[in-house]
Motif scaffolding. Sequence first.
Motif, PDB file in Angstrom:
ATOM      1  N   GLU A  27       0.829  -1.203   0.000  1.00  0.00           N
ATOM      2  CA  GLU A  27       0.000   0.000   0.000  1.00  0.00           C
ATOM      3  C   GLU A  27       0.867   1.258   0.000  1.00  0.00           C
ATOM      4  OE1 GLU A  27      -3.331   0.796  -0.035  1.00  0.00           O
ATOM      5  OE2 GLU A  27      -3.640  -1.283  -0.633  1.00  0.00           O
ATOM      6  N   LEU A  28       1.927   1.256   0.801  1.00  0.00           N
ATOM      7  CA  LEU A  28       2.805   2.420   0.841  1.00  0.00           C
ATOM      8  C   LEU A  28       3.469   2.656  -0.507  1.00  0.00           C
ATOM      9  CD1 LEU A  28       4.505   2.081   4.338  1.00  0.00           C
ATOM     10  CD2 LEU A  28       2.794   3.746   3.613  1.00  0.00           C
ATOM     11  N   ARG A  29       3.911   1.589  -1.165  1.00  0.00           N
ATOM     12  CA  ARG A  29       4.537   1.733  -2.479  1.00  0.00           C
ATOM     13  C   ARG A  29       3.538   2.241  -3.509  1.00  0.00           C
ATOM     14  NH1 ARG A  29       6.755  -3.635  -2.267  1.00  0.00           N
ATOM     15  NH2 ARG A  29       8.472  -3.491  -0.839  1.00  0.00           N
ATOM     16  N   ILE A  30       2.359   1.645  -3.517  1.00  0.00           N
ATOM     17  CA  ILE A  30       1.346   2.063  -4.487  1.00  0.00           C
ATOM     18  C   ILE A  30       0.932   3.498  -4.217  1.00  0.00           C
ATOM     19  CG2 ILE A  30      -1.045   1.670  -5.203  1.00  0.00           C
ATOM     20  CD1 ILE A  30      -0.470  -1.343  -4.820  1.00  0.00           C
ATOM     21  N   ASP A  31       0.723   3.847  -2.957  1.00  0.00           N
ATOM     22  CA  ASP A  31       0.376   5.231  -2.629  1.00  0.00           C
ATOM     23  C   ASP A  31       1.478   6.185  -3.067  1.00  0.00           C
ATOM     24  OD1 ASP A  31      -2.057   4.594  -1.582  1.00  0.00           O
ATOM     25  OD2 ASP A  31      -1.429   4.706   0.517  1.00  0.00           O
ATOM     26  N   GLY A  32       2.721   5.781  -2.886  1.00  0.00           N
ATOM     27  CA  GLY A  32       3.831   6.636  -3.294  1.00  0.00           C
ATOM     28  C   GLY A  32       3.851   6.865  -4.798  1.00  0.00           C
ATOM     29  N   VAL A  33       3.609   5.806  -5.558  1.00  0.00           N
ATOM     30  CA  VAL A  33       3.589   5.937  -7.023  1.00  0.00           C
ATOM     31  C   VAL A  33       2.446   6.845  -7.454  1.00  0.00           C
ATOM     32  CG1 VAL A  33       3.164   4.662  -9.161  1.00  0.00           C
ATOM     33  CG2 VAL A  33       4.744   3.751  -7.477  1.00  0.00           C
ATOM     34  N   VAL A  34       1.273   6.651  -6.871  1.00  0.00           N
ATOM     35  CA  VAL A  34       0.119   7.470  -7.237  1.00  0.00           C
ATOM     36  C   VAL A  34       0.354   8.927  -6.861  1.00  0.00           C
ATOM     37  CG1 VAL A  34      -2.329   7.884  -6.726  1.00  0.00           C
ATOM     38  CG2 VAL A  34      -1.511   5.575  -7.161  1.00  0.00           C
ATOM     39  N   GLU A  35       0.884   9.166  -5.678  1.00  0.00           N
ATOM     40  CA  GLU A  35       1.159  10.540  -5.252  1.00  0.00           C
ATOM     41  C   GLU A  35       2.195  11.206  -6.161  1.00  0.00           C
ATOM     42  OE1 GLU A  35      -0.195  12.479  -2.909  1.00  0.00           O
ATOM     43  OE2 GLU A  35      -1.647  10.911  -2.423  1.00  0.00           O
ATOM     44  N   ARG A  36       3.232  10.460  -6.530  1.00  0.00           N
ATOM     45  CA  ARG A  36       4.261  11.014  -7.412  1.00  0.00           C
ATOM     46  C   ARG A  36       3.684  11.352  -8.788  1.00  0.00           C
ATOM     47  NH1 ARG A  36       7.913   7.015  -7.125  1.00  0.00           N
ATOM     48  NH2 ARG A  36       8.350   7.657  -5.026  1.00  0.00           N
ATOM     49  N   LEU A  37       2.860  10.454  -9.318  1.00  0.00           N
ATOM     50  CA  LEU A  37       2.231  10.693 -10.611  1.00  0.00           C
ATOM     51  C   LEU A  37       1.314  11.910 -10.548  1.00  0.00           C
ATOM     52  CD1 LEU A  37       1.745   9.748 -13.513  1.00  0.00           C
ATOM     53  CD2 LEU A  37      -0.082   8.296 -12.637  1.00  0.00           C
ATOM     54  N   ALA A  38       0.560  12.039  -9.475  1.00  0.00           N
ATOM     55  CA  ALA A  38      -0.314  13.204  -9.315  1.00  0.00           C
ATOM     56  C   ALA A  38       0.510  14.488  -9.230  1.00  0.00           C
ATOM     57  CB  ALA A  38      -1.176  13.046  -8.074  1.00  0.00           C
ATOM     58  N   GLY A  39       1.637  14.439  -8.575  1.00  0.00           N
ATOM     59  CA  GLY A  39       2.514  15.608  -8.511  1.00  0.00           C
ATOM     60  C   GLY A  39       3.034  16.008  -9.880  1.00  0.00           C
ATOM     61  N   TRP A  40       3.412  15.007 -10.679  1.00  0.00           N
ATOM     62  CA  TRP A  40       3.904  15.297 -12.039  1.00  0.00           C
ATOM     63  C   TRP A  40       2.805  15.904 -12.904  1.00  0.00           C
ATOM     64  CZ3 TRP A  40       6.583   9.952 -12.875  1.00  0.00           C
ATOM     65  CH2 TRP A  40       7.782   9.926 -12.179  1.00  0.00           C
ATOM     66  N   VAL A  41       1.600  15.370 -12.787  1.00  0.00           N
ATOM     67  CA  VAL A  41       0.477  15.899 -13.574  1.00  0.00           C
ATOM     68  C   VAL A  41       0.184  17.337 -13.158  1.00  0.00           C
ATOM     69  CG1 VAL A  41      -1.996  15.668 -14.007  1.00  0.00           C
ATOM     70  CG2 VAL A  41      -0.531  13.656 -14.085  1.00  0.00           C
ATOM     71  N   GLY A  42       0.191  17.600 -11.860  1.00  0.00           N
ATOM     72  CA  GLY A  42      -0.029  18.962 -11.378  1.00  0.00           C
ATOM     73  C   GLY A  42       1.044  19.914 -11.855  1.00  0.00           C
ATOM     74  N   PHE A  43       2.288  19.469 -11.818  1.00  0.00           N
ATOM     75  CA  PHE A  43       3.387  20.304 -12.293  1.00  0.00           C
ATOM     76  C   PHE A  43       3.240  20.593 -13.785  1.00  0.00           C
ATOM     77  CE2 PHE A  43       7.610  20.570 -14.276  1.00  0.00           C
ATOM     78  CZ  PHE A  43       8.064  21.733 -13.659  1.00  0.00           C
ATOM     79  N   ALA A  44       2.883  19.557 -14.561  1.00  0.00           N
ATOM     80  CA  ALA A  44       2.715  19.745 -16.007  1.00  0.00           C
ATOM     81  C   ALA A  44       1.573  20.721 -16.289  1.00  0.00           C
ATOM     82  CB  ALA A  44       2.447  18.402 -16.685  1.00  0.00           C
ATOM     83  N   GLY A  45       0.509  20.638 -15.519  1.00  0.00           N
ATOM     84  CA  GLY A  45      -0.609  21.563 -15.702  1.00  0.00           C
ATOM     85  C   GLY A  45      -0.221  22.992 -15.381  1.00  0.00           C
ATOM     86  N   ARG A  46       0.486  23.170 -14.281  1.00  0.00           N
ATOM     87  CA  ARG A  46       0.923  24.521 -13.917  1.00  0.00           C
ATOM     88  C   ARG A  46       1.891  25.061 -14.951  1.00  0.00           C
ATOM     89  NH1 ARG A  46       1.069  22.062  -9.002  1.00  0.00           N
ATOM     90  NH2 ARG A  46       3.290  21.678  -9.153  1.00  0.00           N
ATOM     91  N   ASP A  47       2.785  24.205 -15.420  1.00  0.00           N
ATOM     92  CA  ASP A  47       3.794  24.641 -16.387  1.00  0.00           C
ATOM     93  C   ASP A  47       3.172  24.947 -17.741  1.00  0.00           C
ATOM     94  OD1 ASP A  47       6.469  25.278 -16.354  1.00  0.00           O
ATOM     95  OD2 ASP A  47       7.073  23.407 -17.327  1.00  0.00           O
ATOM     96  N   SER A  48       2.194  24.158 -18.158  1.00  0.00           N
ATOM     97  CA  SER A  48       1.600  24.382 -19.480  1.00  0.00           C
ATOM     98  C   SER A  48       0.717  25.625 -19.501  1.00  0.00           C
ATOM     99  CB  SER A  48       0.795  23.155 -19.918  1.00  0.00           C
ATOM    100  OG  SER A  48      -0.305  22.968 -19.071  1.00  0.00           O
TER     101      SER A  48
END
Length: 78
Positions: A27-48
């Motif tokens: 669960e911790l690993r999966i949560d970490g992957v999901v959180e990291r992916l959400a961070g990247w998507v948020g960064f891409a949205g802010r940057d675009s």
Amino acid sequence: PPPPPGGVRAAAASGRALSRACAAAGELRIDGVVERLAGWVGFAGRDSRRLQTGLAHQYYVIVAVGLAVAVVVALWRS
């Protein structure tokens, strides 16, 4: 029926404990992957959003650069 021997109960208990530990780690690993992916998507949205200026000439430059990159990649792969 008689209760199972102590070794059987101990093996079952250790199996349950190991199962809970593995589930928690997973669960911790999966949560970490999901959180990291959400961070990247948020960064891409802010940057675009910075690219959206409303100025047509800047859009033309972005399209030209994208086309040039696509041509270079296509030529490089062939």
